[in-house]
Design a protein around this motif. Structure first.
Motif, mmCIF file in Angstrom:
data_model
loop_
_atom_site.group_PDB
_atom_site.id
_atom_site.type_symbol
_atom_site.label_atom_id
_atom_site.label_comp_id
_atom_site.label_asym_id
_atom_site.label_seq_id
_atom_site.Cartn_x
_atom_site.Cartn_y
_atom_site.Cartn_z
ATOM 1 N N ASP A 6 0.872 -1.170 0.000
ATOM 2 C CA ASP A 6 0.000 0.000 0.000
ATOM 3 C C ASP A 6 0.908 1.219 0.000
ATOM 4 O OD1 ASP A 6 -2.013 1.839 0.178
ATOM 5 O OD2 ASP A 6 -2.842 1.095 2.052
ATOM 6 N N THR A 44 1.705 5.264 -1.430
ATOM 7 C CA THR A 44 1.289 6.517 -2.042
ATOM 8 C C THR A 44 2.557 7.256 -2.440
ATOM 9 O OG1 THR A 44 -0.687 6.662 -0.673
ATOM 10 C CG2 THR A 44 0.088 8.700 -1.693
ATOM 11 N N THR A 78 3.963 10.769 -4.380
ATOM 12 C CA THR A 78 3.634 12.092 -4.890
ATOM 13 C C THR A 78 4.592 12.451 -6.020
ATOM 14 O OG1 THR A 78 2.843 12.752 -2.701
ATOM 15 C CG2 THR A 78 3.353 14.524 -4.253
ATOM 16 N N ASN A 136 2.949 13.889 -13.428
ATOM 17 C CA ASN A 136 1.566 13.422 -13.474
ATOM 18 C C ASN A 136 0.989 13.560 -14.877
ATOM 19 O OD1 ASN A 136 0.751 12.409 -10.877
ATOM 20 N ND2 ASN A 136 1.006 14.490 -10.108
ATOM 21 N N ILE A 151 -13.641 5.502 -9.904
ATOM 22 C CA ILE A 151 -13.202 6.773 -9.320
ATOM 23 C C ILE A 151 -13.828 6.862 -7.940
ATOM 24 C CG2 ILE A 151 -13.218 9.295 -9.514
ATOM 25 C CD1 ILE A 151 -13.511 8.902 -12.560
ATOM 26 N N GLU A 152 -13.003 7.148 -6.949
ATOM 27 C CA GLU A 152 -13.453 7.181 -5.563
ATOM 28 C C GLU A 152 -13.240 8.580 -4.990
ATOM 29 O OE1 GLU A 152 -11.832 5.354 -1.387
ATOM 30 O OE2 GLU A 152 -11.879 4.010 -3.108
ATOM 31 N N HIS A 153 -14.252 9.088 -4.296
ATOM 32 C CA HIS A 153 -14.134 10.386 -3.626
ATOM 33 C C HIS A 153 -14.379 10.173 -2.136
ATOM 34 C CE1 HIS A 153 -16.010 14.200 -2.054
ATOM 35 N NE2 HIS A 153 -14.809 14.602 -2.414
ATOM 36 N N GLU A 154 -13.489 10.696 -1.318
ATOM 37 C CA GLU A 154 -13.639 10.641 0.140
ATOM 38 C C GLU A 154 -13.573 12.059 0.674
ATOM 39 O OE1 GLU A 154 -10.831 8.039 2.042
ATOM 40 O OE2 GLU A 154 -11.017 6.528 0.471
ATOM 41 N N GLU A 190 -10.367 13.724 -0.959
ATOM 42 C CA GLU A 190 -9.427 12.835 -1.637
ATOM 43 C C GLU A 190 -10.148 12.235 -2.832
ATOM 44 O OE1 GLU A 190 -6.933 8.755 -0.758
ATOM 45 O OE2 GLU A 190 -7.478 10.056 0.918
ATOM 46 N N GLU A 194 -9.497 9.465 -5.936
ATOM 47 C CA GLU A 194 -8.613 8.388 -6.394
ATOM 48 C C GLU A 194 -9.151 7.783 -7.676
ATOM 49 O OE1 GLU A 194 -8.216 5.430 -3.373
ATOM 50 O OE2 GLU A 194 -7.310 6.807 -1.944
ATOM 51 N N PHE A 195 -8.268 7.612 -8.642
ATOM 52 C CA PHE A 195 -8.570 6.868 -9.854
ATOM 53 C C PHE A 195 -7.994 5.480 -9.623
ATOM 54 C CE2 PHE A 195 -8.622 11.242 -11.036
ATOM 55 C CZ PHE A 195 -9.603 11.342 -12.002
ATOM 56 N N GLN A 196 -8.849 4.467 -9.650
ATOM 57 C CA GLN A 196 -8.408 3.124 -9.278
ATOM 58 C C GLN A 196 -8.601 2.135 -10.433
ATOM 59 O OE1 GLN A 196 -10.662 2.057 -5.780
ATOM 60 N NE2 GLN A 196 -9.451 3.381 -4.476
#
Length: 75
Positions: free
Chosen positions: A8, A10, A12, A18, A54-57, A64, A66-68
């Protein structure tokens, strides 16, 4: 690290890094081809046919996005 331990990470990147990664991703998606990317020193091969979401938190004022991509090495 063995696969059973999981990973896991992350990482940057700069805006320019990007952009380069996203441009290669878009090209692969348009051509229905596999995508290769290196994240924190590990090279990943994402198959052309993979699950994408696509996830939004949100927590308070922090967001946050995230493109998963999800795939299995067992295929």
């Amino acid at each position: 690290m063995s696969t059973e331990e999981g990973r896991d990470v992350t990482k940057t990147y700069t805006t320019e890094q990007n952009i380069q990664k996203l441009e290669r991703l878009v090209k692969a998606l348009k051509e229905n081809k596999a995508f290769e990317i290196q994240v924190a020193g590990e090279r990943l091969y994402i198959p052309a046919e993979t699950e994408f979401s696509i996830e939004h938190e949100q927590s308070g004022s922090d967001h946050e996005l995230e493109f998963q991509f999800r795939w299995s090495d067992e295929d």
